[in-house]
Design an enzyme around this catalytic site. Structure first.
Site, mmCIF file in Angstrom:
data_model
loop_
_atom_site.group_PDB
_atom_site.id
_atom_site.type_symbol
_atom_site.label_atom_id
_atom_site.label_comp_id
_atom_site.label_asym_id
_atom_site.label_seq_id
_atom_site.Cartn_x
_atom_site.Cartn_y
_atom_site.Cartn_z
ATOM 1 C CG ASP A 14 1.360 -10.684 -6.828
ATOM 2 O OD1 ASP A 14 0.205 -10.120 -6.459
ATOM 3 O OD2 ASP A 14 0.937 -11.579 -7.788
ATOM 4 N N GLY A 16 4.568 -8.089 -1.550
ATOM 5 C CA GLY A 16 4.340 -8.435 -0.465
ATOM 6 C C GLY A 16 4.016 -7.198 0.288
ATOM 7 C CE LYS A 17 1.094 -4.149 -4.313
ATOM 8 N NZ LYS A 17 1.810 -5.274 -5.077
ATOM 9 N N GLY A 18 0.997 -6.095 1.027
ATOM 10 C CA GLY A 18 0.082 -6.099 2.166
ATOM 11 C C GLY A 18 0.722 -6.581 3.655
ATOM 12 C CE LYS A 19 6.340 -8.478 6.915
ATOM 13 N NZ LYS A 19 7.397 -9.402 7.345
ATOM 14 N N GLY A 42 -4.503 -8.274 -4.703
ATOM 15 C CA GLY A 42 -4.670 -9.451 -3.819
ATOM 16 C C GLY A 42 -3.542 -9.247 -2.854
ATOM 17 C CG HIS A 43 -2.958 -6.029 -1.410
ATOM 18 N ND1 HIS A 43 -3.347 -4.881 -1.557
ATOM 19 C CD2 HIS A 43 -2.190 -6.364 -2.662
ATOM 20 C CE1 HIS A 43 -3.125 -4.095 -2.639
ATOM 21 N NE2 HIS A 43 -2.505 -4.978 -3.241
ATOM 22 C CB THR A 131 -7.445 -9.916 -12.516
ATOM 23 O OG1 THR A 131 -8.082 -8.986 -12.625
ATOM 24 C CG2 THR A 131 -5.755 -10.027 -12.037
ATOM 25 C CD GLN A 226 -2.995 -3.241 -9.666
ATOM 26 O OE1 GLN A 226 -3.473 -2.282 -9.468
ATOM 27 N NE2 GLN A 226 -3.835 -4.343 -9.007
ATOM 28 C CE LYS A 332 7.166 -14.673 -0.963
ATOM 29 N NZ LYS A 332 5.956 -14.972 -1.790
ATOM 30 C CB SER A 412 9.744 -8.673 4.348
ATOM 31 O OG SER A 412 8.816 -9.721 4.730
ATOM 32 N N GLY A 414 9.895 -13.214 6.292
ATOM 33 C CA GLY A 414 8.771 -14.155 6.514
ATOM 34 C C GLY A 414 7.305 -13.548 6.286
#
Ligand code: GDP
Ligand code: IMO
Ligand code: MG
Length: 426
Positions: A14, A16-19, A42-43, A131, A226, A332, A412, A414
């Site tokens: 988590d 912020g890989k997706g962003k 969950g990205h 999960t 992950q 973040k 990053s 935001g």
């Protein structure tokens, strides 16, 4: 410019890989590959102001010109895959021809999910806080050489034999060890056959297709799910996921280890963790609550609240080295805006040396020692140029570089794609 880029979370997921993938995908990327994990990931991306979460599909799929792959190292739940493909189709259109899934992937069958959940609910076993998606149980079958792989779906007699063998084993555990119901063999067989038909347009030869792209000098991103501290071998065992993140590209995608020419490591400016397991810098005070609330720290897959704490520089440096990270993306940083003091853990007080601790990752009982930096009230949120950051935020970034030993090439500021400072193009 680099052609085979590995993107890896360096914490407990988590980061912020997706962003970050979404941002990199704008930069002449031709292909993206998932190579480990499954729909435990969950990205989150913000696309045209709307929140989109990817679990199994590579996050770069929302860019229409990018060819996407799911490599053999991923464990695939067909229920999860179709639900995600159907959701994505509403926004992205038909994904056929743009998504290739390796026929060598192991499947997550309903019995894997059921056993994962039963074990987690049991009072007699160590609770990992999984999960509940059947990830570990599916990998158990893979390592045990009895997985049903995607290719098996297209050989009816082999499929029947494998499902029969699997249910002989699993149904006996369900009834005898947990007093739970059996799974019906005919229903499961029919479900597999139906899903096999629907899956056909996406099944292909990932090794060959990636090799062809490499021969054409295309730019490929290997998207780690992950984070390194959840690595089955190098993470905080047993509180880890069941795949290899560090070094997993070779076996999970089917490329040579020497193909990767740049590794970007992603770390939050603080730390979060979902599920059980050691977390030396975890905060139980109002700062922890502040980070959780300001950072919106709720699991993108399970909706569980994420545990929050300060950045752990020791673990960051170790994971950076182990993963061969060339440059960092610090995410973040805006969540720290407004804090009077900002801390980074630089050593542990423990009866064991750090070298001893990281051999087993047995870091339950250590006491973190902190470097305290001045916070900042001038916001970093939404800033796109390094020079526009206030001096204290700059000093924080420089300290992260000093501790990790690698440059921070992206920051990053935001959740949106454009809330990004790029200090070096890759
Ligand atoms: P992943 O699993 O690494 O892709 O990360 P997640 O999507 O699970 O969690 C990251 C969360 O932080 C998501 O809600 C993102 O929208 C959000 N996010 C990512 N980067 C930033 C950032 O720089 N600042 C803020 N405030 N939020 C961010
Ligand atoms: P992304 O890709 C955060 C954690 C679970 C649990 C442990 C084992 O979004 O960063 P599993 O279901 O994999 O057997 O659970 O791993 N976990 C994650 N935590 N982000 C993830 O993915 C995670 N995937 C698994 O919470 O502690
Ligand atoms: Mg996530």
């Amino acid at each position: 410019m680099y052609k085979n880029i590995s993107l890896l979370g360096l914490q407990w997921g988590d980061e912020g890989k997706g962003k970050v993938v979404d941002n990199l995908a704008e930069n002449n990327l031709d292909a993206a590959v998932r190579y480990q994990g499954g729909h435990n990931a969950g990205h989150t991306l913000i696309v045209d102001g709307k929140k989109v979460v990817f679990h199994l599909l590579p996050s770069a799929i929302c860019h229409p010109n990018i060819q996407c792959f799911i490599g053999r190292g991923v464990v695939v739940s067909l229920d999860a895959l179709f639900s995600e493909i159907d959701d994505a189709a509403e926004v992205l259109g038909n994904l056929e021809g743009r998504l290739t899934i390796s026929s060598a992937c192991s499947l997550i069958q309903p019995y894997h999910i059921k056993l994962d959940q039963l074990r987690e609910q049991s009072n007699n076993l160590t609770k990992i806080g999984t999960t509940g998606r059947g990830i570990g149980t599916s990998y158990e079958d893979r390592v045990g050489r009895r997985s049903i792989r995607i290719a098996d779906l297209y050989d009816e007699s082999k499929l029947k034999e494998k499902i029969t063998q699997a249910l002989d084993f699993y149904n006996s555990i369900f009834t005898h060890s947990f007093g739970a119901n059996e799974i019906n063999i005919n229903e499961l067989f029919d479900q597999n056959l139906q899903q096999a038909e629907k899956l056909k347009p996406y099944v292909g030869n990932v090794i060959e297709e990636i090799r062809n792209l490499q021969n054409q000098d295309k730019k490929i991103l290997f998207e780690g799910a992950q984070g390194a501290l959840l690595d089955i071998s190098l993470g905080t065992y047993p509180f880890v996921t069941s795949s290899n993140l560090i070094g997993g590209i070779t076996s999970g995608a089917g490329v040579s280890p020497s193909d990767v020419d740049y590794t970007i490591g992603i770390t939050k400016a603080y730390t979060t963790r979902v599920g059980e397991g050691p977390f030396p810098t975890e905060l139980f005070d109002e700062v922890g609550t502040y980070l959780a609330e300001t950072g919106g720290e709720v699991g993108a897959t399970t909706g569980r609240p994420r545990r929050c704490g300060w950045l752990d520089g020791l673990l960051l440096e170790n994971m950076t080295r182990l993963s061969g990270v060339n440059g960092l993306c610090l995410t973040k940083i805006d969540v720290l805006d407004g804090l009077e003091k900002v801390k980074i853990c630089t050593s542990y007080k423990s009866s064991k040396s750090f070298e001893e601790l990281i051999e087993t990752m047995d870091i339950e009982d250590v006491q973190p020692q902190y470097l305290e930096l001045e916070g900042w009230s001038e916001p970093t949120a939404g800033i796109t140029q390094f020079d526009d950051l206030n001096d204290n935020a700059k000093a924080f970034v420089e300290k992260v570089e000093e501790i990790s030993g690698v440059p921070v090439i992206m920051i990053s500021t935001g959740p949106k794609r454009e809330d990004t400072i790029i200090r070096q193009q890759i």
